[in-house]
Design an enzyme around this catalytic site. Structure first.
Site, PDB file in Angstrom:
ATOM      1  N   HIS A   1      33.255 112.792 -21.450  1.00 26.15           N
ATOM      2  CA  HIS A   1      32.055 113.430 -20.918  1.00 26.15           C
ATOM      3  C   HIS A   1      30.846 112.842 -21.623  1.00 26.15           C
ATOM      4  O   HIS A   1      30.978 112.046 -22.567  1.00 26.15           O
ATOM      5  CB  HIS A   1      32.118 114.947 -21.103  1.00 26.15           C
TER       6      HIS A   1
ATOM      7  N   ASP B   1      24.746 110.948 -18.952  1.00 29.94           N
ATOM      8  CA  ASP B   1      25.068 111.151 -17.536  1.00 29.94           C
ATOM      9  C   ASP B   1      23.966 110.664 -16.598  1.00 29.94           C
ATOM     10  O   ASP B   1      24.225 109.918 -15.651  1.00 29.94           O
ATOM     11  CB  ASP B   1      25.316 112.640 -17.259  1.00 29.94           C
TER      12      ASP B   1
END
Length: 377
Positions: free
Chosen positions: A131, A161
């Site tokens: 992540h 991200d």
């Protein structure tokens, strides 16, 4: 009809989470017709669809079962008429489904095939889960953010991200579209969060290389180490951000605060501990909004630290409509801005599968890839 510089561009987005949907939203904001392909199981996902699903605004939603031949066939039919496909699965997943670059470029040689992953399509960790925080950890970005002597601080998932991931996918797609427009040949864009985040650190690595940056957090010019580039608590428990880097701005800061400080010693690190204490003591005397009023219209580079909800009503952001409220949900406006091809955030995200019938009717499908028989429209 879509407006913006990408009007007329058709994008197929294989549904996912995080940076892939953000890239699709970005392209839709720029005017592309984005068809999001969701799985049958996604119909039960309460987070998908509707006004609060900001990352899927401006798109159409089609449900296809890519584990079934009819679903694969329908997707390849979509690809045949598209300019771009973006996907965010682990390496090899779309190949196993039969919708990898080989199959898609065979149907449409001019297609731009955008791939969004954390680790990239190759390398020893390419198959590993991860992540945003995982990717930031290995690039050095996470270790560089935080207070001196404290733990690394997580910068939301903005740096990895969305900054190093989704934005770089969009940049790669646009560059590949430009190349395809000249050559007629598409290509694969391998956008990895670790690559994009490392790229964002170009200036920091440059400073490190020339000895202008110490490989420790919280001790450098732009990481809170400098007292004139830091955050201070105010009398009401809120905060102000100080960014008086240049000498002329620092002199103004000192004057407006009435500090007994020699502006000429701004970059004298021996003076920093006392300066930090003086600034902290002074800012603690008044509330955040009182300080905001005191510094308004000056070049001292002092700003109130706003919450997300406060930012919606900030006068400058409101004047530029940087944040808008759509169907009751605050969200960013489309960015950047264009003089000749204006953009907009588009409509709120549709319910999962809301556009399946219409899109497949356009493809003149003989069978519904979800499993229900269809007649020719």
């Amino acid at each position: 009809m879509p407006h913006g510089p990408l009007a007329g561009c058709q994008v197929v987005e294989l549904g996912g989470i995080g940076p892939g949907p953000f890239a699709g939203m970005f392209l839709a904001d720029l005017g592309a017709d984005v068809i999001r392909v969701d799985r049958p199981a996604d119909r039960d996902d309460q987070a998908r669809g509707g006004p609060a699903d900001v990352l899927n605004r401006g798109k159409r939603s089609v449900v296809l079962d890519l584990k079934e031949p009819a679903g694969v066939a329908a997707l390849l039919d979509l690809v045949a008429g598209a300019d771009v496909l973006i996907e965010g699965f682990r390496p090899g997943v779309t190949e196993r489904l039969g919708v990898g670059p080989h199959e898609c470029l065979a149907r449409n040689p001019a297609l731009v095939y955008g791939r969004m992953t954390g680790w990239g399509q190759h390398g020893p960790m390419a198959e590993d889960a991860g992540h945003d925080i995982t990717y930031l950890a290995l690039t050095g970005a996470l270790g560089a953010i935080g207070s001196a002597g404290g733990a690394p601080q997580i910068p939301l998932n903005l740096v990895g991200d969305f900054g190093g991931g989704g934005c770089y996918l969009v940049i790669g797609v646009l560059a590949a579209l430009h190349a395809a427009g000249r050559s007629g040949r598409g290509q694969v864009v391998d956008a990895a969060i670790v690559d994009g985040t490392t790229h964002l650190l170009a200036s920091t690595f440059g400073k490190l290389g020339r000895g202008a940056w110490t490989d420790e957090r919280g001790v450098n010019l732009l990481d809170g180490g400098a007292p004139f580039y830091a955050v201070y608590e105010t009398a009401d428990g809120r905060h102000v951000a100080v960014g008086a880097l240049e000498p002329r701005f620092f002199r103004l800061l000192v004057d407006l605060l009435g500090l007994d400080t020699d502006p000429g010693r701004q970059y004298d690190r021996d003076s920093w501990p006392k300066l930090r204490r003086d600034l902290a003591s002074r800012f603690a005397e008044r509330t955040r909004d009182e300080w905001a009023a005191a510094f308004a219209g000056t070049d001292a580079c002092v700003a109130p630290v706003l919450s997300l909800r406060e930012a919606v009503t900030d006068p400058h952001l409101a004047a530029r409509a940087s944040l808008v409220v759509q169907d009751g949900v605050p969200q960013p406006a489309a960015a950047p801005r264009f003089s000749g091809t204006p953009t907009s955030p588009g409509t709120s995200a549709p319910a999962v599968g809301a556009d399946t019938d219409a899109v497949l009717a356009d493809l003149d499908s003989r069978a519904d890839p979800v499993g229900q028989e269809r007649s020719r429209p």
